[in-house]
Design an enzyme around this catalytic site. Sequence first.
Site, PDB file in Angstrom:
ATOM      1  N   GLU A 119     -11.381  -0.430  -3.707  1.00 24.38           N
ATOM      2  CA  GLU A 119     -10.692   0.177  -2.575  1.00 24.38           C
ATOM      3  C   GLU A 119      -9.484   0.965  -3.067  1.00 24.38           C
ATOM      4  O   GLU A 119      -9.176   1.003  -4.254  1.00 24.38           O
ATOM      5  CB  GLU A 119     -10.253  -0.895  -1.568  1.00 24.38           C
ATOM      6  CG  GLU A 119      -9.202  -1.870  -2.097  1.00 24.38           C
ATOM      7  CD  GLU A 119      -8.829  -2.947  -1.091  1.00 24.38           C
ATOM      8  OE1 GLU A 119      -9.597  -3.173  -0.130  1.00 24.38           O
ATOM      9  OE2 GLU A 119      -7.763  -3.589  -1.274  1.00 24.38           O
ATOM     10  N   HIS A 170      -3.052  -0.974  -5.141  1.00 23.26           N
ATOM     11  CA  HIS A 170      -2.981   0.002  -4.052  1.00 23.26           C
ATOM     12  C   HIS A 170      -1.871   1.023  -4.325  1.00 23.26           C
ATOM     13  O   HIS A 170      -0.887   1.122  -3.616  1.00 23.26           O
ATOM     14  CB  HIS A 170      -2.776  -0.649  -2.697  1.00 23.26           C
ATOM     15  CG  HIS A 170      -3.222   0.249  -1.589  1.00 23.26           C
ATOM     16  ND1 HIS A 170      -4.181  -0.110  -0.689  1.00 23.26           N
ATOM     17  CD2 HIS A 170      -2.849   1.524  -1.268  1.00 23.26           C
ATOM     18  CE1 HIS A 170      -4.385   0.891   0.162  1.00 23.26           C
ATOM     19  NE2 HIS A 170      -3.592   1.904  -0.177  1.00 23.26           N
ATOM     20  N   ARG A 204       4.521  -8.373  -0.471  1.00 21.66           N
ATOM     21  CA  ARG A 204       4.097  -7.315  -1.394  1.00 21.66           C
ATOM     22  C   ARG A 204       5.165  -6.228  -1.330  1.00 21.66           C
ATOM     23  O   ARG A 204       5.374  -5.621  -0.280  1.00 21.66           O
ATOM     24  CB  ARG A 204       2.724  -6.780  -1.004  1.00 21.66           C
ATOM     25  CG  ARG A 204       1.607  -7.796  -1.186  1.00 21.66           C
ATOM     26  CD  ARG A 204       0.252  -7.244  -0.806  1.00 21.66           C
ATOM     27  NE  ARG A 204       0.119  -7.026   0.629  1.00 21.66           N
ATOM     28  CZ  ARG A 204      -0.964  -6.504   1.214  1.00 21.66           C
ATOM     29  NH1 ARG A 204      -1.991  -6.130   0.465  1.00 21.66           N
ATOM     30  NH2 ARG A 204      -1.019  -6.346   2.519  1.00 21.66           N
ATOM     31  N   ASP A 239       0.828  -1.219   0.000  1.00 19.63           N
ATOM     32  CA  ASP A 239       0.000   0.000   0.000  1.00 19.63           C
ATOM     33  C   ASP A 239       0.860   1.265   0.000  1.00 19.63           C
ATOM     34  O   ASP A 239       0.632   2.194   0.782  1.00 19.63           O
ATOM     35  CB  ASP A 239      -0.909   0.018   1.237  1.00 19.63           C
ATOM     36  CG  ASP A 239      -1.643  -1.294   1.461  1.00 19.63           C
ATOM     37  OD1 ASP A 239      -1.921  -1.994   0.482  1.00 19.63           O
ATOM     38  OD2 ASP A 239      -1.942  -1.602   2.630  1.00 19.63           O
TER      39      ASP A 239
END
Length: 336
Positions: free
Chosen positions: A212, A276, A310, A35
């Site tokens: 999102e 993200h 990630r 993110d």
Amino acid sequence: MIRILRVSLSLLFAVAAPVMASPDILNPLVKQRADPQVTLAADGYYYLAATVPEYDRIELRRAHALNGLGAAPAKVVWRRHASGPMSANIWAPELHRIDGKWFLYFTAGRSDAPFDVRLYVLENAAADPLEGEWIERGQLKTGWESFALDATTFALKGQRYLAWAQRPPSAAKHMTAIYIARMDTPLSIAGPAALLTMPEYAWERVKFDVNEAPAVLVRNGRVFMTYSASATDANYAMGMLAAPADADLLDAASWTKSPVPVFASSATNGQYGPGHNSFTTSVDGKTDILVYHARQYRDIVGDPLFDPNRHTRAQAISWRQDGSPEFGLPVADPMP
């Protein structure tokens, strides 16, 4: 019913050649940071705020070049509470400079209900966000109480906006949609939220119905809002909305929505679940840069939320003749 104007893909979301990596970006920029939000501040530093795998703290790091973020020391500026609000699932911090102060917007749950997440804000009056005191400003209220996450903020024509993801009041348990609202202060919204997009296409509804992580890029007389969809494994992908910069951004009819992903996994390049994202620029401001996370493998054992790999990545954005961004494919890692 949301009314979203649709246009020919050949005009707004046409397929173009894959984007090549900018030669001065060495991926991954930072390992095990999801993110990611990177901002190039007035002091000449790139600041990175991102989710740590432990979901227990907010850290910042900075460097004068994107490639320096990985080696930059991480400064922990806030840790979760032992119990109560802000005691679990500390996700998606974003750092913003507003009216001479720094603000961190982030998502947090409770230790007794870790996935009952809401939006929260920290404030720091120091000129340097790695110094001074980060003060808890509490929950950023959106108008109703439900699963809410991934706040971002941007200003346009003198008006500041908040965009975020939240479960609509009457929605199913595992569904999130993207909302926008005007802000009257950095800590509050003014007036009701407007629903911009809900998961409607098959690629937005893999395992979970998810829209999102909104991110905003204003260019060429338009506002481009990317978002991420589906489960956080290899199915994770980016979609995009677009609106004229002089339109009423709280009117869903002002926005067009791509019916296909604009950025998705690439088996050829060995990158899976990109999304993200945030946006920044080169130091000289001439090149727009997409910052995102992705994994280097498709198959995950267990819940992907607890797979730590990630990695923060970046690549240059190219632009189509119609003025819309082309993200291409997530670029391959350099050969060892």
